[in-house]
Scaffold this motif. Structure first.
Motif, PDB file in Angstrom:
ATOM      1  N   PHE A  23       0.839  -1.184   0.000  1.00 39.66           N
ATOM      2  CA  PHE A  23       0.000   0.000   0.000  1.00 39.66           C
ATOM      3  C   PHE A  23       0.884   1.248   0.000  1.00 39.66           C
ATOM      4  N   ILE A  24       0.354   2.315  -0.546  1.00 43.75           N
ATOM      5  CA  ILE A  24       1.019   3.618  -0.566  1.00 43.75           C
ATOM      6  C   ILE A  24       0.160   4.578   0.269  1.00 43.75           C
ATOM      7  N   TYR A  25       0.797   5.182   1.258  1.00 45.27           N
ATOM      8  CA  TYR A  25       0.061   6.060   2.162  1.00 45.27           C
ATOM      9  C   TYR A  25       0.489   7.519   1.903  1.00 45.27           C
ATOM     10  N   ILE A  26      -0.534   8.344   1.662  1.00 46.09           N
ATOM     11  CA  ILE A  26      -0.318   9.790   1.516  1.00 46.09           C
ATOM     12  C   ILE A  26      -1.359  10.461   2.424  1.00 46.09           C
ATOM     13  N   GLY A  27      -0.885  11.021   3.517  1.00 47.63           N
ATOM     14  CA  GLY A  27      -1.831  11.599   4.477  1.00 47.63           C
ATOM     15  C   GLY A  27      -2.682  10.506   5.084  1.00 47.63           C
ATOM     16  N   SER A  28      -4.015  10.708   5.010  1.00 45.54           N
ATOM     17  CA  SER A  28      -4.955   9.738   5.570  1.00 45.54           C
ATOM     18  C   SER A  28      -5.509   8.775   4.512  1.00 45.54           C
ATOM     19  N   ASN A  29      -5.000   8.883   3.340  1.00 47.41           N
ATOM     20  CA  ASN A  29      -5.489   8.039   2.221  1.00 47.41           C
ATOM     21  C   ASN A  29      -4.452   6.959   1.879  1.00 47.41           C
ATOM     22  N   SER A  30      -4.937   5.861   1.362  1.00 48.14           N
ATOM     23  CA  SER A  30      -4.057   4.764   0.918  1.00 48.14           C
ATOM     24  C   SER A  30      -4.400   4.406  -0.530  1.00 48.14           C
ATOM     25  N   TYR A  31      -3.356   3.954  -1.231  1.00 50.09           N
ATOM     26  CA  TYR A  31      -3.518   3.613  -2.663  1.00 50.09           C
ATOM     27  C   TYR A  31      -2.750   2.298  -2.949  1.00 50.09           C
ATOM     28  N   ARG A  32      -3.157   1.678  -4.013  1.00 53.63           N
ATOM     29  CA  ARG A  32      -2.455   0.467  -4.467  1.00 53.63           C
ATOM     30  C   ARG A  32      -2.841   0.177  -5.922  1.00 53.63           C
ATOM     31  N   TYR A  33      -2.046  -0.668  -6.549  1.00 51.58           N
ATOM     32  CA  TYR A  33      -2.279  -1.006  -7.957  1.00 51.58           C
ATOM     33  C   TYR A  33      -3.245  -2.199  -8.077  1.00 51.58           C
ATOM     34  N   ASN A  34      -4.117  -2.066  -9.078  1.00 56.19           N
ATOM     35  CA  ASN A  34      -4.950  -3.195  -9.511  1.00 56.19           C
ATOM     36  C   ASN A  34      -4.397  -3.668 -10.862  1.00 56.19           C
ATOM     37  N   TYR A  35      -4.188  -4.979 -10.978  1.00 58.18           N
ATOM     38  CA  TYR A  35      -3.550  -5.544 -12.173  1.00 58.18           C
ATOM     39  C   TYR A  35      -4.576  -6.300 -13.043  1.00 58.18           C
ATOM     40  N   GLY A  36      -4.774  -5.762 -14.218  1.00 58.31           N
ATOM     41  CA  GLY A  36      -5.657  -6.415 -15.180  1.00 58.31           C
ATOM     42  C   GLY A  36      -7.094  -5.993 -15.116  1.00 58.31           C
ATOM     43  N   GLY A  37      -7.468  -5.101 -14.204  1.00 63.46           N
ATOM     44  CA  GLY A  37      -8.852  -4.656 -14.128  1.00 63.46           C
ATOM     45  C   GLY A  37      -9.173  -3.645 -15.221  1.00 63.46           C
ATOM     46  N   SER A  38     -10.451  -3.319 -15.312  1.00 61.98           N
ATOM     47  CA  SER A  38     -10.913  -2.368 -16.334  1.00 61.98           C
ATOM     48  C   SER A  38     -11.724  -1.266 -15.675  1.00 61.98           C
ATOM     49  N   GLY A  39     -11.812  -0.142 -16.382  1.00 66.87           N
ATOM     50  CA  GLY A  39     -12.562   1.003 -15.881  1.00 66.87           C
ATOM     51  C   GLY A  39     -11.780   2.296 -16.119  1.00 66.87           C
TER      52      GLY A  39
END
Length: 227
Positions: A168-184
């Motif tokens: 996970f990647i944390y910036i402030g109070s938010n977290s992010y991560r990569y999704n592999y192969g999804g669409s949208g």
């Protein structure tokens, strides 16, 4: 003296040169009859000779079982039979040799086909392994909504006081991560895909950033690890 040649009274006078028969009848001239050949007659206990068998073209000789002996084949017939038997044996040997040749040829083809199929399968496996599939990664937030790829970029989150841990990647109070192969699209929830980095695949973002290079002899790595 009485003449015996002189006719008495009442007797006809004999004609000269024509002798007379008894009782005054004129003698008939002599006629020679043909000789008669006696016909042999069969005796009461002697049967007549059996009729001779008819001989000629097309006559059939009757055979009696146990009495009639089979006719021995002639030299020409024996040679013809031997020649026919030899020709039959040679034809059988030729057919057997041709069948055996076809069988060996078919066996070699099957073996060669099996080897070819095996080689093709190995090449296909090697090519599939050597040619990793390409997977697109998209950055998502803690609600699985697609955001801009910069939020998952190490340069960006470090410049904004963020850090990464456990995928996970944390910036402030938010977290992010990569999704592999999804669409949208950005702002939409990702559909499908996985949050685990696919092994042996080429992973890039929609903006073209390379996250992982897969394949034989190439170590995979990523700027950030997925959960």
């Amino acid at each position: 003296m009485t003449d015996n040649n002189v006719p008495g009274p009442g007797q006809p006078t004999p004609q000269p040169g024509r002798p007379s028969g008894p009782h005054g009848q004129p003698q008939q001239p002599y006629q020679q009859l043909p000789p008669q050949v006696p016909v042999p007659q069969p005796g009461p206990h002697q049967p007549g000779p059996p009729p001779a068998p008819a001989k000629g073209k097309g006559s059939v000789r009757q055979q009696q079982a146990g009495l009639t002996q089979p006719r021995q084949p002639t030299v020409a017939e024996q040679r013809a039979r031997a020649a026919a038997l030899k020709a039959q044996q040679e034809r059988f040997a030729a057919e057997s040799a041709a069948f055996e040749k076809r069988r060996k040829t078919r066996k070699r083809l099957l073996i060669g086909g099996g080897v070819t199929v095996g080689v093709v399968a190995l090449v296909a496996i090697w090519y599939a392994a050597a040619s990793p599939k390409n997977v697109t990664a998209q950055c998502t937030d803690q609600n699985n909504v697609i955001v801009d790829d910069d939020y998952c970029d190490d340069t960006y989150y470090r410049s904004h006081g963020g850090y990464s841990s456990g995928g996970f990647i944390y910036i402030g109070s938010n977290s992010y991560r990569y999704n592999y192969g999804g669409s949208g699209a950005v702002g939409q929830k990702v559909s499908g895909g996985s949050y685990t980095v696919p092994k042996g695949a080429n992973v890039t973002t929609k903006s073209g950033t390379s996250i992982q290079r897969g394949g034989f002899g190439i170590s995979s790595g990523s700027k950030s690890s997925g959960g």
